[in-house]
Design a protein around this motif. Structure first.
Motif, PDB file in Angstrom:
ATOM      1  N   ALA A  11      -2.687   3.495  -1.593  1.00  0.00           N
ATOM      2  CA  ALA A  11      -1.675   3.945  -0.639  1.00  0.00           C
ATOM      3  C   ALA A  11      -0.669   4.858  -1.326  1.00  0.00           C
ATOM      4  O   ALA A  11      -0.254   5.884  -0.763  1.00  0.00           O
ATOM      5  N   ALA A  12      -0.301   4.512  -2.561  1.00  0.00           N
ATOM      6  CA  ALA A  12       0.641   5.353  -3.320  1.00  0.00           C
ATOM      7  C   ALA A  12       0.044   6.731  -3.594  1.00  0.00           C
ATOM      8  O   ALA A  12       0.740   7.752  -3.480  1.00  0.00           O
ATOM      9  N   LEU A  13      -1.237   6.774  -3.945  1.00  0.00           N
ATOM     10  CA  LEU A  13      -1.900   8.069  -4.161  1.00  0.00           C
ATOM     11  C   LEU A  13      -1.893   8.915  -2.890  1.00  0.00           C
ATOM     12  O   LEU A  13      -1.632  10.117  -2.933  1.00  0.00           O
ATOM     13  N   LYS A  14      -2.173   8.269  -1.768  1.00  0.00           N
ATOM     14  CA  LYS A  14      -2.199   9.010  -0.507  1.00  0.00           C
ATOM     15  C   LYS A  14      -0.804   9.518  -0.135  1.00  0.00           C
ATOM     16  O   LYS A  14      -0.649  10.643   0.326  1.00  0.00           O
ATOM     17  N   ARG A  15       0.213   8.682  -0.351  1.00  0.00           N
ATOM     18  CA  ARG A  15       1.598   9.113  -0.079  1.00  0.00           C
ATOM     19  C   ARG A  15       1.992  10.280  -0.970  1.00  0.00           C
ATOM     20  O   ARG A  15       2.784  11.131  -0.576  1.00  0.00           O
ATOM     21  N   ALA A  16       1.415  10.338  -2.169  1.00  0.00           N
ATOM     22  CA  ALA A  16       1.718  11.428  -3.112  1.00  0.00           C
ATOM     23  C   ALA A  16       0.948  12.703  -2.781  1.00  0.00           C
ATOM     24  O   ALA A  16       1.075  13.703  -3.484  1.00  0.00           O
ATOM     25  N   GLY A  17       0.148  12.666  -1.708  1.00  0.00           N
ATOM     26  CA  GLY A  17      -0.546  13.872  -1.275  1.00  0.00           C
ATOM     27  C   GLY A  17      -1.991  13.986  -1.718  1.00  0.00           C
ATOM     28  O   GLY A  17      -2.646  14.998  -1.459  1.00  0.00           O
ATOM     29  N   LYS A  18      -2.518  12.979  -2.379  1.00  0.00           N
ATOM     30  CA  LYS A  18      -3.923  12.990  -2.800  1.00  0.00           C
ATOM     31  C   LYS A  18      -4.808  12.916  -1.552  1.00  0.00           C
ATOM     32  O   LYS A  18      -4.624  12.041  -0.706  1.00  0.00           O
ATOM     33  N   PRO A  19      -5.765  13.838  -1.398  1.00  0.00           N
ATOM     34  CA  PRO A  19      -6.623  13.813  -0.205  1.00  0.00           C
ATOM     35  C   PRO A  19      -7.698  12.728  -0.332  1.00  0.00           C
ATOM     36  O   PRO A  19      -8.703  12.909  -1.010  1.00  0.00           O
ATOM     37  N   LEU A  20      -7.472  11.598   0.302  1.00  0.00           N
ATOM     38  CA  LEU A  20      -8.455  10.526   0.278  1.00  0.00           C
ATOM     39  C   LEU A  20      -8.400   9.748   1.571  1.00  0.00           C
ATOM     40  O   LEU A  20      -7.392   9.762   2.278  1.00  0.00           O
ATOM     41  N   ALA A  21      -9.505   9.106   1.882  1.00  0.00           N
ATOM     42  CA  ALA A  21      -9.577   8.226   3.054  1.00  0.00           C
ATOM     43  C   ALA A  21      -9.600   6.796   2.545  1.00  0.00           C
ATOM     44  O   ALA A  21     -10.374   6.465   1.653  1.00  0.00           O
ATOM     45  N   ILE A  22      -8.751   5.968   3.104  1.00  0.00           N
ATOM     46  CA  ILE A  22      -8.717   4.562   2.731  1.00  0.00           C
ATOM     47  C   ILE A  22      -9.413   3.767   3.825  1.00  0.00           C
ATOM     48  O   ILE A  22      -9.001   3.787   4.988  1.00  0.00           O
ATOM     49  N   VAL A  23     -10.490   3.066   3.424  1.00  0.00           N
ATOM     50  CA  VAL A  23     -11.286   2.262   4.343  1.00  0.00           C
ATOM     51  C   VAL A  23     -11.296   0.823   3.844  1.00  0.00           C
ATOM     52  O   VAL A  23     -11.560   0.579   2.664  1.00  0.00           O
ATOM     53  N   ALA A  35      -3.054  -5.827  11.356  1.00  0.00           N
ATOM     54  CA  ALA A  35      -2.007  -6.220  10.404  1.00  0.00           C
ATOM     55  C   ALA A  35      -2.126  -5.412   9.119  1.00  0.00           C
ATOM     56  O   ALA A  35      -1.121  -5.094   8.482  1.00  0.00           O
ATOM     57  N   LEU A  36      -3.357  -5.059   8.742  1.00  0.00           N
ATOM     58  CA  LEU A  36      -3.559  -4.207   7.567  1.00  0.00           C
ATOM     59  C   LEU A  36      -2.903  -2.848   7.763  1.00  0.00           C
ATOM     60  O   LEU A  36      -2.225  -2.343   6.870  1.00  0.00           O
ATOM     61  N   ILE A  37      -3.088  -2.262   8.929  1.00  0.00           N
ATOM     62  CA  ILE A  37      -2.524  -0.934   9.214  1.00  0.00           C
ATOM     63  C   ILE A  37      -1.003  -1.006   9.326  1.00  0.00           C
ATOM     64  O   ILE A  37      -0.302  -0.102   8.886  1.00  0.00           O
ATOM     65  N   ARG A  38      -0.508  -2.092   9.901  1.00  0.00           N
ATOM     66  CA  ARG A  38       0.962  -2.234   9.985  1.00  0.00           C
ATOM     67  C   ARG A  38       1.572  -2.304   8.589  1.00  0.00           C
ATOM     68  O   ARG A  38       2.618  -1.712   8.337  1.00  0.00           O
ATOM     69  N   ARG A  39       0.917  -3.021   7.681  1.00  0.00           N
ATOM     70  CA  ARG A  39       1.458  -3.155   6.329  1.00  0.00           C
ATOM     71  C   ARG A  39       1.210  -1.912   5.481  1.00  0.00           C
ATOM     72  O   ARG A  39       2.043  -1.542   4.653  1.00  0.00           O
ATOM     73  N   PHE A  40       0.062  -1.269   5.683  1.00  0.00           N
ATOM     74  CA  PHE A  40      -0.296  -0.046   4.959  1.00  0.00           C
ATOM     75  C   PHE A  40      -0.705   1.025   5.961  1.00  0.00           C
ATOM     76  O   PHE A  40      -1.891   1.188   6.255  1.00  0.00           O
ATOM     77  N   PRO A  41       0.241   1.777   6.513  1.00  0.00           N
ATOM     78  CA  PRO A  41      -0.107   2.809   7.496  1.00  0.00           C
ATOM     79  C   PRO A  41      -0.956   3.932   6.909  1.00  0.00           C
ATOM     80  O   PRO A  41      -1.485   4.758   7.654  1.00  0.00           O
ATOM     81  N   GLU A  42      -1.141   3.955   5.605  1.00  0.00           N
ATOM     82  CA  GLU A  42      -1.985   4.963   4.964  1.00  0.00           C
ATOM     83  C   GLU A  42      -3.475   4.676   5.171  1.00  0.00           C
ATOM     84  O   GLU A  42      -4.315   5.529   4.929  1.00  0.00           O
TER      85      GLU A  42
END
Length: 116
Positions: A11-23, A35-42
């Motif tokens: 999530a930190a990498l994605k917030r920093a602008g790294k182009p990735l998909a988190i699945v 609940a996962l999305i609420r805690r990690f909207p990334e």
């Protein structure tokens, strides 16, 4: 708790602008759901085990910018026209899974998906 700990660095990498998909996929994803999305909207995709066969199609949707939580029960259908397809959605957008029979009086039935 392990899944939440593992998600933090991605999530930190994605917030920093790294182009990735988190699945997040599997039984924990099934249990935690939105609940996962609420805690990690990334997170781009939360996926219960029953949706794994459609991962490629769901990743295409993620690539278009969708954020998906696929943890609902599947709808099994013997409607004509669906038998030759791997998956489709009905008019309401629900995922339809065709039942394929090799015999008129018997069929294989999945009793459970996941860790239960």
């Amino acid at each position: 708790q392990k899944v939440y700990d593992a998600l933090g660095p991605y999530a930190a990498l994605k917030r920093a602008g790294k182009p990735l998909a988190i699945v997040v996929a599997g039984c924990v994803a099934q249990q935690e759901g939105e609940a996962l999305i609420r805690r990690f909207p990334e997170i781009d995709l939360v996926l219960g085990p029953q949706y794994v066969p459609w991962l490629a199609e769901l990743l295409v949707e993620v690539g278009k910018g969708s954020q998906l939580c696929m943890t609902e029960n599947m709808i099994w259908s013997e409607k004509s026209g669906l038998v030759d397809r791997d998956s489709t959605r009905d008019k309401d957008g629900d995922w339809m899974v065709p039942i394929k029979r090799g015999h008129s009086t018997r069929a294989w039935v999945n009793v459970i998906y996941g860790c239960n």
